[in-house]
Design a protein around this motif. Structure first.
Motif, short mmCIF file in Angstrom:
data_model
loop_
_atom_site.label_atom_id
_atom_site.label_comp_id
_atom_site.label_asym_id
_atom_site.label_seq_id
_atom_site.Cartn_x
_atom_site.Cartn_y
_atom_site.Cartn_z
N ASP A 1 56.56 33.68 44.40
CA ASP A 1 55.21 33.69 44.71
C ASP A 1 54.52 34.95 45.25
OD1 ASP A 1 55.65 31.00 44.01
OD2 ASP A 1 55.47 30.31 46.03
N HIS A 2 53.45 35.19 44.99
CA HIS A 2 52.83 36.35 45.63
C HIS A 2 51.43 36.23 45.65
CE1 HIS A 2 51.81 37.53 41.52
NE2 HIS A 2 51.03 38.33 41.98
N LEU A 3 50.66 37.13 46.41
CA LEU A 3 49.20 37.08 46.51
C LEU A 3 48.45 38.09 45.64
CD1 LEU A 3 48.71 36.92 50.57
CD2 LEU A 3 48.55 35.11 48.89
N SER A 4 47.40 38.03 45.19
CA SER A 4 46.63 38.92 44.18
C SER A 4 45.08 38.97 44.86
CB SER A 4 46.48 38.63 43.02
OG SER A 4 47.82 38.87 42.12
N ILE A 5 44.74 40.07 45.12
CA ILE A 5 43.49 40.45 45.53
C ILE A 5 42.43 41.07 44.69
CG2 ILE A 5 42.13 41.43 47.51
CD1 ILE A 5 44.56 41.36 49.14
N LEU A 6 41.48 40.24 44.47
CA LEU A 6 40.36 41.02 43.56
C LEU A 6 39.36 41.79 44.58
CD1 LEU A 6 38.74 41.58 40.64
CD2 LEU A 6 37.78 39.30 41.18
N GLY A 7 39.34 43.22 44.55
CA GLY A 7 38.61 43.81 45.48
C GLY A 7 36.98 44.11 45.19
N ILE B 146 49.62 33.48 43.25
CA ILE B 146 50.06 33.26 41.90
C ILE B 146 51.64 32.81 42.12
CG2 ILE B 146 50.77 34.54 39.89
CD1 ILE B 146 47.89 34.63 40.28
N LYS B 147 51.86 31.54 41.71
CA LYS B 147 53.28 31.15 41.73
C LYS B 147 54.11 31.78 40.87
CE LYS B 147 52.23 27.63 44.63
NZ LYS B 147 52.93 27.42 45.99
N LYS B 148 55.20 31.61 41.32
CA LYS B 148 56.63 32.23 40.52
C LYS B 148 56.81 31.40 39.26
CE LYS B 148 60.30 29.70 42.59
NZ LYS B 148 61.55 29.66 43.38
N GLY B 149 57.00 32.35 38.08
CA GLY B 149 57.36 31.64 37.34
C GLY B 149 56.11 31.33 36.30
N VAL B 150 55.09 31.48 36.78
CA VAL B 150 53.76 31.01 35.98
C VAL B 150 53.11 32.42 35.21
CG1 VAL B 150 51.26 30.40 36.39
CG2 VAL B 150 53.14 29.06 37.68
N ALA C 252 39.01 41.42 32.56
CA ALA C 252 37.85 42.09 33.40
C ALA C 252 36.66 41.56 32.73
CB ALA C 252 37.97 43.27 33.50
N LEU C 253 35.63 41.01 33.40
CA LEU C 253 34.27 40.50 32.91
C LEU C 253 33.33 41.91 33.24
CD1 LEU C 253 34.14 36.82 33.73
CD2 LEU C 253 34.73 37.91 31.43
N GLU C 254 33.90 42.48 34.24
CA GLU C 254 33.15 43.78 34.90
C GLU C 254 34.27 44.60 35.11
OE1 GLU C 254 29.67 41.13 37.36
OE2 GLU C 254 31.03 42.56 38.43
N ASP C 255 33.90 45.98 35.61
CA ASP C 255 34.73 46.88 36.12
C ASP C 255 35.43 46.18 37.19
OD1 ASP C 255 34.43 48.58 33.87
OD2 ASP C 255 33.32 49.92 35.24
N ALA C 256 36.83 46.04 37.29
CA ALA C 256 37.24 45.30 38.43
C ALA C 256 38.45 46.38 39.17
CB ALA C 256 37.98 43.92 38.06
N VAL C 257 38.69 46.00 40.48
CA VAL C 257 39.95 46.57 41.08
C VAL C 257 40.89 45.54 41.50
CG1 VAL C 257 40.74 47.95 42.95
CG2 VAL C 257 38.69 48.53 42.06
N TRP C 258 42.01 45.32 41.28
CA TRP C 258 42.95 44.09 41.28
C TRP C 258 44.12 44.70 42.03
CZ3 TRP C 258 42.60 39.09 40.18
CH2 TRP C 258 43.75 38.34 40.05
N PHE C 259 44.60 43.96 43.04
CA PHE C 259 45.84 44.20 43.67
C PHE C 259 46.92 42.99 43.62
CE2 PHE C 259 42.26 46.32 45.86
CZ PHE C 259 42.93 47.53 46.25
N CYS C 260 48.07 43.56 43.36
CA CYS C 260 49.14 42.57 43.52
C CYS C 260 49.90 42.71 44.76
CB CYS C 260 50.29 42.52 42.28
SG CYS C 260 49.38 41.94 40.81
N ILE C 261 50.04 41.82 45.57
CA ILE C 261 50.92 42.00 46.79
C ILE C 261 52.08 41.32 46.85
CG2 ILE C 261 50.62 41.97 49.32
CD1 ILE C 261 48.32 43.72 48.02
N HIS C 262 53.28 41.92 47.09
CA HIS C 262 54.54 41.32 47.05
C HIS C 262 55.41 41.62 48.29
CE1 HIS C 262 54.53 40.52 42.59
NE2 HIS C 262 53.85 41.60 42.55
#
Length: 118
Positions: free
Chosen positions: A50-56, A80-84, A90-100
């Protein structure tokens, strides 16, 4: 209806672009920062933890087989759950972070450790 993973297998490698990926490491933490241009879809993948994602910045649609399509507008944080298998459009220009939570500090090893293999 095709699953997210089946769509990924069909389209893998079709829409490659430079996401301006930046890797951040701290004590037991890793963050992957990506700049997703409007119209780009980060295709399906799953993680072993499992991990966190942040849409900045921006607006995206996150698709999973379990929950279907959900729209998010920055700033927001989601789990975001493991194994999913999930994809991000992106509907607009986006900044996405995956945190592990991981002790891995070598960029070359990150995906090998965190991405679920079929």
């Amino acid at each position: 209806m095709k699953t997210i993973n089946e769509m990924f297998e069909k389209l893998e490698g079709t829409f490659e672009c430079d996401l301006g990926t930046v890797h951040h490491f701290s004590d037991g933490m890793y963050a992957k920062q990506m700049h997703l241009p409007k119209g780009y879809t980060a295709l399906s993948h799953a993680h072993v933890y499992d991990h966190l994602s942040i849409l900045g910045k921006g607006k995206v649609i996150v698709r999973t087989d379990e929950e279907g399509a959900k729209e998010y507008t920055a700033p927001t944080c989601l789990e975001i759950k493991k194994g999913v298998h999930h994809s991000i459009e992106a509907l607009e220009d986006a900044v996405w972070f995956c945190i592990h939570a991981t002790d891995v500090t070598d960029v070359a090893e990150v995906d090998e450790v965190l991405i679920e293999r079929k």
